[in-house]
Design an enzyme around this catalytic site. Sequence first.
Site, PDB file in Angstrom:
ATOM      1  N   ASN A 141     -27.371  40.495  21.264  1.00 45.47           N
ATOM      2  CA  ASN A 141     -28.199  40.656  20.579  1.00 45.47           C
ATOM      3  C   ASN A 141     -29.205  40.091  19.988  1.00 45.47           C
ATOM      4  OD1 ASN A 141     -27.422  43.179  21.117  1.00 45.47           O
ATOM      5  ND2 ASN A 141     -26.224  42.965  18.705  1.00 45.47           N
ATOM      6  N   HIS A 142     -30.498  39.960  20.123  1.00 43.98           N
ATOM      7  CA  HIS A 142     -31.810  39.106  19.887  1.00 43.98           C
ATOM      8  C   HIS A 142     -32.577  39.680  18.064  1.00 43.98           C
ATOM      9  CE1 HIS A 142     -32.630  37.792  23.890  1.00 43.98           C
ATOM     10  NE2 HIS A 142     -31.503  37.852  23.202  1.00 43.98           N
ATOM     11  N   ARG A 143     -32.542  38.624  17.355  1.00 37.59           N
ATOM     12  CA  ARG A 143     -33.571  39.652  16.230  1.00 37.59           C
ATOM     13  C   ARG A 143     -34.015  40.505  16.831  1.00 37.59           C
ATOM     14  NH1 ARG A 143     -35.135  35.711  12.078  1.00 37.59           N
ATOM     15  NH2 ARG A 143     -36.191  37.112  11.170  1.00 37.59           N
TER      16      ARG A 143
END
Length: 219
Positions: free
Chosen positions: A86-88
Amino acid sequence: MNLNNDHGPDPENILPIKGNRNLQFIKPTITNENILVGEYSYYDSKRGESFEDQVLYHYEVIGDKLIIGRFCSIGPGTTFIMNGANHRMDGSTYPFHLFRMGWEKYMPSLKDLPLKGDIEIGNDVWIGRDVTIMPGVKIGDGAIIAAEAVVTKNVAPYSIVGGNPLKFIRKRFSDGVIEEWLALQWWNLDMKIINENLPFIINGDIEMLKRKRKLLDDT
């Protein structure tokens, strides 16, 4: 635990089928303490790759777990996407910090990431080939996941799902029968009892299994 030929395979044997180097019992292969797998659950690899190779973006700093119950069948190419993928999402999604060279000071804290929690898979779950399971998904006991599905949401016990996006196909049994299977929890019985009752487990004879369980509870 060593079982003779009348009582099924040894769950500590990584390759339980003679001459087959692809199908492997998962539990004895695990080295990551954040992957927990019950006995007799197997991965049918494509080319002998290890099960842990199929668990992606699983970083110790995050601490999320992959939990799989007993007697699960996991098809070739199935991958588990953990929270490290997951990325920001509150600004740019680009992971600048990964490239260092001064950008490392922008490393996000865990609270900034959209973490979804552990992946949890119940018992007696059948997962078809090339399925992708996303972070935080919970799959109930007895569920069936069709080949090439992308599992982005929870799957109820004894339900059949498939596709991308994931769609509910049908329940395997009526609600009442599902409740009986869940109450029985045959996968948690002693292996001696499981072996003695395999014909009823395999044929779905829930009434006979209930009678047998009552006899055990009364002794």
